[in-house]
Enzyme design. Structure first.
Site, mmCIF file in Angstrom:
data_model
loop_
_atom_site.group_PDB
_atom_site.id
_atom_site.type_symbol
_atom_site.label_atom_id
_atom_site.label_comp_id
_atom_site.label_asym_id
_atom_site.label_seq_id
_atom_site.Cartn_x
_atom_site.Cartn_y
_atom_site.Cartn_z
ATOM 1 N N ASN A 2 48.290 36.470 51.043
ATOM 2 C CA ASN A 2 49.087 37.221 50.226
ATOM 3 C C ASN A 2 50.320 37.133 49.909
ATOM 4 O OD1 ASN A 2 47.192 38.825 49.856
ATOM 5 N ND2 ASN A 2 47.278 40.211 50.925
ATOM 6 N N ARG A 62 39.227 37.338 35.525
ATOM 7 C CA ARG A 62 38.874 35.915 36.082
ATOM 8 C C ARG A 62 36.854 36.440 36.645
ATOM 9 N NH1 ARG A 62 43.724 35.724 38.523
ATOM 10 N NH2 ARG A 62 45.244 37.724 39.284
ATOM 11 N N ARG A 113 46.635 34.739 36.379
ATOM 12 C CA ARG A 113 47.411 33.674 36.877
ATOM 13 C C ARG A 113 46.697 32.829 38.250
ATOM 14 N NH1 ARG A 113 52.285 37.063 38.550
ATOM 15 N NH2 ARG A 113 53.079 36.226 37.347
ATOM 16 N N HIS A 166 43.858 42.171 29.753
ATOM 17 C CA HIS A 166 43.429 42.340 30.919
ATOM 18 C C HIS A 166 42.552 44.002 31.203
ATOM 19 C CE1 HIS A 166 43.941 44.705 35.442
ATOM 20 N NE2 HIS A 166 44.052 43.753 35.232
ATOM 21 N N ARG A 216 46.485 50.948 46.654
ATOM 22 C CA ARG A 216 46.638 50.195 47.904
ATOM 23 C C ARG A 216 47.855 49.607 48.225
ATOM 24 N NH1 ARG A 216 43.505 46.700 45.401
ATOM 25 N NH2 ARG A 216 45.346 44.800 45.411
ATOM 26 N N HIS A 266 39.914 49.033 45.121
ATOM 27 C CA HIS A 266 40.701 48.213 43.185
ATOM 28 C C HIS A 266 40.988 49.079 42.242
ATOM 29 C CE1 HIS A 266 40.859 44.981 39.945
ATOM 30 N NE2 HIS A 266 41.234 44.203 40.589
#
Length: 684
Positions: free
Chosen positions: A46, A373, A403, A433, A562, A590
């Protein structure tokens, strides 16, 4: 309401507080030991991304500091200094956890991480053989000369700076890259008397330095590890065309040589070696971060468990969805009612089965899907290719600007096009997205639509790690508007006036404002008024101001966030009606869930969007209502379980101290375990 900047936590600082919560899991002795190592790896990974993306942006703002203060209300240079202070403290805690706690607790389990100074003759001989057979051929030492340019260090690559000293002679330097891309970082040595030994590649190289530099004459040789993090932001041309992939590929090459942002170095490195490096790399003092002996700790995510199985979390069997039989037609079943897949507790295979069935079903004519992704070996892609080979029209929007997934997505784009899939590269100024799929099926001369909408990606790897919701529905209100949305994406235009879906970039902000305003009006009328909002990040200041206004009006707001939370809860007269918790546990939370009281007729939405400016105004996002009564009850009960968590939930408050949320209840509630139990035994 005028903006009061003191009422917002800076987003970068808030993100560091989130990463501190990850570090808390590594410190939690109730977490299995190998999992604690993996949380250290997540923390490290991270932080690498933070320095690749967020810090470079602040650095650019710092170059126009006065103007940035006027535009954003904060001093970028001051924030950069605060970031360094926090990161240095976190790195110290990281080092303490690893060296003083975890390594010692591994030893109690008869597992020893040993270094080059701790090898006996037998293990030393074993490693010299390993070095000669597998490692030596991968090493490319580079001798450093004053009259030659300093080599370009790879972004996040691990290197040794090697120093040779001999009395009366000038000091010499060399660089060696640790070959972690071609070899496993960890080598398990032969067991001795039930004792297990693990060594890192780094220490094998240290042990064999003399075998690498045997041709040089020296009295002393030293090696210290370094890792450089570079600016990873991309600069793209202003055109989306067939040349876009070429443009993006060139930008990815430039990323590898981005501006150095952070040099992580072994804090035992002598000052003369550090000074040499700083001079060669032309780094600012703010970019120097003292670290420990080992860098790129993200590799520890694959730390081998050579001990008891109890050193890892038990792998719970993946649950089936009640009433949804994967051995029968998915289409026939979801034509009768909606179904919700709760990942990772329930199987992602239902989504695979849905697409596989669509690929071979003679009645299916078209599949439209957005992909952000993808897994390295994607079964989603295989199903879509199979559908195209079977004569279906397959429309696939691959977001090339996801990204750090750009290269992977370029690879899949080329593969899809080769196999006859119609690929849309996305939009220039807006990342797509959303996570949506629409299947068109011809039934009795009429077109019928089957949809899957989700809070997480069509990615079978992350589906086993991320907590997300994925909805199957044939509801005409939803499918009709999905068809409209896909038509707009194909034409690269944004349609407005959705009645059912909440779609960014044109409508999400205004529709959420409307839902909040409805609660404010209900509170003013003395009616029950509340919101429950779950998301990854809350950073948009206008949205935060709207939530402050709702709190002041008496609306009760419970939030589960989160990551970043720039809102300050619990401030008397401003946010006293807002409570925020953050759950960090075995899986990564998520999902995005929005619940509004709506005068007793609750509105429940799932979404791909966080409350960040980019999600509200600069991305294509889709929020979708939960209309089936069984699924509504399921979502509500899962949220209720999360709100009760008093084991892994932290309170977000004005002190940002990440206190675990403890109440006086005699029963311990742990949301992720309790949700698994709930889904296992629910009877509808």
């Amino acid at each position: 309401m005028p903006r009061q900047k003191t009422l917002f936590t800076n987003r970068e600082i808030s993100w560091l507080y989130f990463n501190e919560r990850v570090l808390q899991e590594a410190a939690d002795k109730t977490v299995p030991l190998i999992e604690r190592i993996r949380f250290l790896a997540i923390f490290s990974s991270n932080l690498d991304e933070f320095y690749r993306v967020r810090v470079p942006t602040l650095g650019r703002l710092a170059n126009v500091n006065t103007k940035a203060k006027e535009l954003f209300g904060y001093n970028p240079k001051k924030i950069l200094k605060e970031i360094k202070n926090i990161v240095v403290k976190q790195e110290r805690r990281f080092n303490h956890l690893y060296e003083d706690e975890i390594v010692k607790e591994l030893a109690q389990e008869k597992i020893f991480i040993i270094n080059d100074k701790q090898l006996n003759v037998g293990r030393g001989e074993f490693l010299r053989n390993y070095f000669r057979d597998k490692l030596l051929s991968t090493l490319v030492p580079v001798m450093l000369e004053d009259d030659k340019p300093f080599p370009e260090l790879k972004d996040r690559g691990i290197y040794f700076l090697v120093k040779f000293s001999k009395a009366g002679q000038k000091v010499k330097y060399s660089l060696i890259e640790i070959p972690t891309e071609s070899l496993q970082r960890f080598v398990v040595l032969p067991e001795t008397n039930n004792l297990k030994f693990i060594i890192l590649l780094d220490d094998i190289i240290r042990y064999c330095l003399e075998d690498i530099y045997f041709i040089f004459d020296y009295d002393e040789i030293e090696a210290y590890s370094i890792q450089l993090t570079r600016d990873a932001e991309l600069e793209l041309d202003r055109s989306v065309s067939e040349k876009f992939i070429v443009t993006l590929t060139k930008s990815l090459q430039k990323r590898k040589k981005g501006k150095p942002m952070r040099l992580l170095y072994d804090n035992n490195m002598p000052l003369d070696m550090l000074t040499y490096l700083v001079d060669k790399l032309k780094l600012d003092a703010d970019g120097l971060i003292p670290g420990n002996r080992y860098h790129n700790f993200k590799d520890f995510i694959s730390f081998p468990n050579v001990g008891r199985k109890e050193l890892e979390y038990p792998k719970d069997p993946v649950l089936n969805v009640k009433g949804l039989d994967a051995r029968k037609s998915i289409f026939n079943q979801i034509a009768k009612r909606d179904f919700l897949i709760n990942l990772p507790y329930q199987s992602f295979d239902y989504i695979i089965h849905f697409l596989r069935e669509a690929a071979i079903d003679p009645k299916v004519t078209e599949i439209s899907i957005t992909l952000y992704r993808l897994a390295q070996n994607s079964r989603i892609i295989n199903a879509l290719i199979n559908a195209a080979k079977n004569g279906k029209r397959v429309n696939c929007l691959v977001e090339l600007k996801a990204r750090f997934d750009e290269e992977n997505n370029i690879k899949w784009t080329n593969r899809l096009e080769e196999e006859g899939v119609i690929v849309n590269y996305g939009l220039l100024d807006y990342k797509v997205h959303s996570k949506i799929c629409l299947v068109t099926r011809k039934e009795k001369g009429k077109l019928m639509y089957y949809a899957n909408l989700a809070t997480g990606n069509f990615n079978e790897k992350t589906a086993g790690l991320y907590c997300d919701h994925s909805l199957f529905t044939t509801n005409e209100e939803i499918t009709t508007e999905l068809k409209k949305l896909f038509r707009g994406l194909e034409k690269k235009v944004f349609y407005k006036d959705y009645n059912c879906l909440i779609v960014s970039p044109l409508e999400t902000r205004s529709k959420i404002y409307g839902l909040i305003e409805n609660e404010i009006q209900n509170a003013a009328s003395g009616k029950p008024a509340y919101m429950i909002l779950k998301m990854n990040s809350l950073a948009d200041e206008e949205m935060i101001e709207k939530l402050y206004i709702a709190s002041q009006a008496g609306v009760k707001i419970q939030m589960i966030i989160r990551g970043m939370c720039c809102l300050v809860p619990g401030v008397p007269g401003l946010s006293e009606n807002i409570e925020v918790i953050s759950i960090i546990d075995k899986y990564l939370e998520h999902a995005r869930v929005w619940i509004f009281a709506n005068d007793g007729e609750e509105k429940i939405y799932l979404s791909s969007a966080d409350f960040m400016t980019r999600n509200l105004d600069h991305r294509v996002e889709v929020g979708f209502p939960i209309l089936d009564p069984n699924v509504r009850r399921e979502v509500r009960e899962i949220i209720n379980i999360q709100l009760k968590d008093n084991t892994k939930a932290r309170e977000i408050n004005s002190l940002n101290n990440n206190n675990y949320r403890k109440d006086k209840a005699k029963v311990a509630y742990r949301a992720q375990s309790d949700i698994y139990t709930y889904l296992k035994y629910k009877n509808y």
